[in-house]
Design an enzyme around this catalytic site. Structure first.
Site, PDB file in Angstrom:
ATOM      1  N   GLY A 245      93.705  81.548  99.976  1.00  0.00           N
ATOM      2  CA  GLY A 245      94.301  80.706  98.942  1.00  0.00           C
ATOM      3  C   GLY A 245      94.351  79.264  99.390  1.00  0.00           C
TER       4      GLY A 245
ATOM      5  N   TYR B 186      84.917  81.834 103.294  1.00  0.00           N
ATOM      6  CA  TYR B 186      86.299  82.062 102.873  1.00  0.00           C
ATOM      7  C   TYR B 186      86.731  83.496 103.162  1.00  0.00           C
ATOM      8  CZ  TYR B 186      90.299  82.958  99.882  1.00  0.00           C
ATOM      9  OH  TYR B 186      91.530  83.335  99.423  1.00  0.00           O
TER      10      TYR B 186
END
Length: 513
Positions: A58, A51
């Site tokens: 998000g 990530y």
């Protein structure tokens, strides 16, 4: 010189940097640990989905980012989230924010290059204040917007306050030969994905809350002194049977402040005498009003609240608070939510409630002093001039009352005011930076209220002409503050006096409870 990275920063360390302009230095072992962590991430991330390195952010994390766009992704994140609004944070708050971010990144779990550590050190030591706005962060994926404005300055863009003026970051960097940050892997996300704005502001709040508490004990003691109160309500014997640390510390400080006073009375000497029992109506009140008699019980829990908040927020200051956590010791990357600001948000709400109550106590003591029907000792509004012609402290009492009313309204907690956002990815948030900023407002208001109380106390001393009978501690305070606020009889504007005394209280310290 405060060494960052070797051991945990304390509130004193933090205050020395923020308020006394101590310079920071970086621990060599900590720097090596950051370097090792960065090199691990470079190797580990080359063929894995992680990530914020090769994904969007998000709810956009479902989208993979191509290899050639990975570094631009980090710049895009900083620029897009530099979207704050409202007033600029003060240089004190932005310096606090940078200390908090530096101390988190230097833990060596953020996968950043050492360049960002060195650059933050330069900004702090050169008193360069990034332009960071008060509105923006919701405090759950960190203080994204506030920290993005820090990131904007790190990459050489945006504006800073330097030498008291607003200047382009690029101009200041060129003047000081500072090289902007060149992103290597994830410095964009590592900069903005943390609790450092709320934590930095929170640390300032706690330092100032300690000052307020100590001044409140001082002024409560002086109020008892000038009205010649009895001594048993702050005695060791009465307070020790209530088993709260804060209450007993406040009582002990109270006794230290009033040691040597010729004005405080002993109940044994004045009320426990045989001739008193024959009276049907007593001239003196047998017990003082609660704002005088219950000081240890009111300020005790406030002291305990401030101390607990210090423990929690100092822990946050020394924590890794971004996501994901890059753990080169265990050769892994852990995804989670260390950026969530609930710890700080809850403590800030507790602090603002406690300080609002402190300001309420000050206002009640002030009201007692200026209301001749209550105190039966002083002229109305502590008026040393002609009654009906002069006004004494009448005007400034309105300011104190109004300011306390605002504090009461501001005390509504932000911690329970969660609004989902970010396409409901952030479906429960802390509002931690909002909580810290509102708490700062409550604290600033309380300093103003206490300033007005102190002005009134000094006028009371002059009305009684009792300076020689005061304790050494309260007499010294009277002497010091009279240098910036002389005795007055004729009516003059008081707004500058309030501000001068407020600055005195904010920059000086009383006896510690």
């Amino acid at each position: 010189m405060i060494l960052i990275g070797q051991s945990k920063l304390t509130l004193k360390d933090f205050s020395d940097i923020v308020f006394r302009n101590e310079k920071v230095e970086l621990d060599a072992a900590a720097i090596k640990n950051v370097k090792d962590n960065f090199e691990f991430l470079q190797n580990f991330s080359s063929n894995k989905l992680i990530y914020g390195i090769n994904t969007g952010f998000g709810p956009m994390a479902q989208y993979k980012v191509s290899e050639e766009n990975l570094l631009q992704l980090q710049y895009n994140l900083i620029r897009s989230h530099s979207s704050g609004n409202g007033a600029l944070l003060s240089p004190t708050f932005t310096k606090a924010l940078m200390i908090a971010r530096l101390n988190s990144l230097i833990q060596g779990y953020s996968g950043v290059h050492t360049d960002i550590i060195e650059l933050l050190k330069s900004l702090i030591n050169n008193d360069i204040s990034p332009c960071v706005f008060e509105h923006g962060g919701v405090g759950a994926s960190g203080d994204l917007v506030q920290l993005a404005h820090l990131g904007l300055v790190l990459i050489g863009e945006g504006e800073v306050v330097y030498e008291g003026t607003l200047q382009a970051t690029a101009d200041v960097f060129a003047k000081l030969n500072i090289k902007p940050l060149s992103i290597k892997v994830r410095e964009g996300l590592a900069t903005i994905n943390g609790t450092s704005a709320m934590t930095g502001i929170g640390m300032v709040n706690i330092a100032q809350a300690h000052k307020l508490l100590n001044w409140s004990v001082m002024f409560s003691a002086m109020t008892n002194e000038v009205v010649k109160a009895y001594d048993d309500h702050f005695s060791h014997e009465l307070n020790i049977v209530k088993h709260h640390e804060g209450q007993n510390k406040v009582a002990a400080t109270f006794r230290n402040i009033l040691q040597g006073s010729k004005m405080i009375r002993s109940r044994t000497d004045h009320l426990y005498q045989p001739d008193k029992i024959g009276q049907e109506v007593f001239e003196d009140k047998v017990q003082e009003y609660y704002s005088l008699r219950c000081v240890t019980q009111v300020l005790g829990p406030i002291l305990d609240t401030i101390n607990n908040a210090e423990h929690v927020v100092v822990n946050e200051l020394n924590s890794v608070n971004d996501n994901p956590v890059i753990d080169h010791h265990h050769q892994n990357v852990f995804h989670g939510g260390n950026f969530h600001g609930d710890y700080v948000s809850l403590e800030m709400d507790k602090i603002k409630i406690a300080i609002a109550k402190l300001s309420m106590l000050s206002e009640r003591q002030l009201n007692y002093l200026v209301n001749d029907k209550l105190n039966q000792k002083f002229p109305p509004f502590m008026n040393l001039g002609i009654l009906g012609f002069n006004f004494g402290m009448q005007g400034v009492q309105f300011t104190a009352t109004s300011t306390v009313a605002e504090n009461q309204t501001l005390s509504f907690p932000m911690y329970v005011h969660s609004i989902p956002n970010n396409n409901d990815n952030q479906d429960i948030v802390s509002m931690g930076c909002n909580a810290a900023l509102i708490t700062a407002k409550v604290i600033d208001n309380a300093f103003a209220v206490l300033s007005i109380q102190l002005m009134t106390l000094l006028q009371a001393v002059d009305y009684l002409q009792c300076e020689a009978d005061m304790s050494p501690v309260t007499r010294q305070l009277y002497t010091d503050v009279r240098k910036i606020f002389p005795k007055f009889i004729e009516d003059t504007p008081k707004y500058r006096d309030i501000e001068r005394i407020k600055q005195y209280l904010q920059t000086n310290t009383a006896l510690t409870a």
